[in-house]
Structure formats: C-alpha cells, structure tokens
Scaffold this active site. Sequence first.
Site, PDB file in Angstrom:
ATOM      1  CB  ALA A 188      -0.935   0.002   1.213  1.00 27.87           C
ATOM      2  CG  ASP A 189       3.486   4.326   2.024  1.00 28.92           C
ATOM      3  OD1 ASP A 189       3.663   4.990   0.979  1.00 28.92           O
ATOM      4  OD2 ASP A 189       3.801   4.755   3.151  1.00 28.92           O
ATOM      5  CG  LEU A 190       7.161  -0.039  -3.440  1.00 25.98           C
ATOM      6  CD1 LEU A 190       7.810  -0.966  -2.424  1.00 25.98           C
ATOM      7  CD2 LEU A 190       6.968  -0.756  -4.768  1.00 25.98           C
TER       8      LEU A 190
END
Length: 249
Positions: free
Chosen positions: A174-176
């Site tokens: 979700a938050d690369l």
Amino acid sequence: MVAFDANEILTPFCEGHREGAILFDCQRLRQVEYGLFVPAWWGGRAHAVSEGGRGSAWFVEASFGNAVLRQYRRGGMIAMLNRDRYFWCGGHRTRSVLEFRLMRELISRGLPVPTPLAACYVRYGVQYRAAILMERLEGVSSLAMCVRGNSKETHWEQIGRMISRFHREGLDHADLNAHNILLDQAGQCWLIDFDRGALRIPATKWRERNLARLLRSLLKIRGERSVDAVYRDFERLRRAYDLAWSRGC
C-alpha cells in the site's frame, strides 16, 4: 489468503476500563504485556526513529533482542481530527493483526521481511488503537538514505528483482516508497511496512500503481534538480524488475 499459524497466541487483556488483545509469536516471546507497546514503558531503552513515518516508531532494546515498535497513526488531513483511532470491525480485522499475519505469511514464502513479534489493539467503543512490535534489522540503510548519497548501480537492479519477487507472490504494497526499502551492507534488500497491504492475484494495474508510487517518492526525495538522474536510476530498477518478472523469478 493467510494460512493458520500454530505458533500464534492471542492473549486478551484489560487496560484501565478498556479491553484489548495481544497476538504474539510464542517461539520468540514467552510473556507479553501491554507495556511492550508503550514507549514510556521502555524508558531509556526506547529511541525514536528519526527517518520516515509520522513520529510513531521507536527502536527498543529488549531481552528478546533489538526490536522496532510502531504505533498506527493516520496521515493527511484526517489526522488533524483523529490521529490514531480506527473504526472497529472485529479483532481479526485490526490493522496490527492483519499486518502481523501478512508478514508471517510472506516470511513463510521466503521473502525478505523482518520478523513480526507481537501485535496489539485496544478497543474504545466503536474505535480502536493499535501497535506492532517486530524484529529490528541491523546494519541497514533505507533507499531514501542511499539516494541522498551515491547509490550503487547494483542496488537498483537488486531492488527491482526484489519487488518482482513480492509481486509474483501477489503482494500489493500500500505504500511502496524509498523509506520502506532497506539495504544491508552485503547488498541484501528488505521490504518493510505492510500496513494495509494485501495478497492478490498478480495483475498489471496494481503492480504498476506500486511502481509509480515508488517513482514519486524518489522524485520527492531528490528534488526537481535531480529529475533526470531519478529517471535514469529508476530505469535500471525497472529493467531488472521486468527481466525478473519475465523469467518468473
């Protein structure tokens, strides 16, 4: 789908008038208590993590080894109204429990992920707060730190291959971003922060969304004067990613 793990133990507790639970790895921890998830409980053995995040992570020195404590915090405009509470949908759906179990599943698949030790939630009526405790990776630097200096070309290739491995297993991160990719002194790459991550059928749309988020992160860190360099480096990462994906590795 995350498989059942016989080494997990769920322990209910009461904190004041609030009820909660701790899910932990019984092979790594023999006893647990709510204090493990409170920075003040650690005293001088807790040190705030200065890079990334929202001021919600601490390095802690524990009898079971060095660890990272992270409390779940909201970002964006909503954080001005509600910093750290989430809507209650059942204990098994809390963000800490979901992340704990996702990390254990990724490890079982041989992916480079720090070991989760314990997850906690405390209920506040229709809301809850949560925290997670995980193994600290020693001697690592984030990709964000590397790109502020002189990152080696081989790092980009290794990172691209690592991301391909996670995507092939179906991980939609979700938050690369550059703060969530770590490299050790031997060149090993690690991925961290799986909050809101999910295992999905591999698909082009969400894979490209992950990669686009990483590129935006790199552009933000290095600034407008380094745009060309960012795109050159990211192209190395992308070529390695595409090659690994085409080879099924």
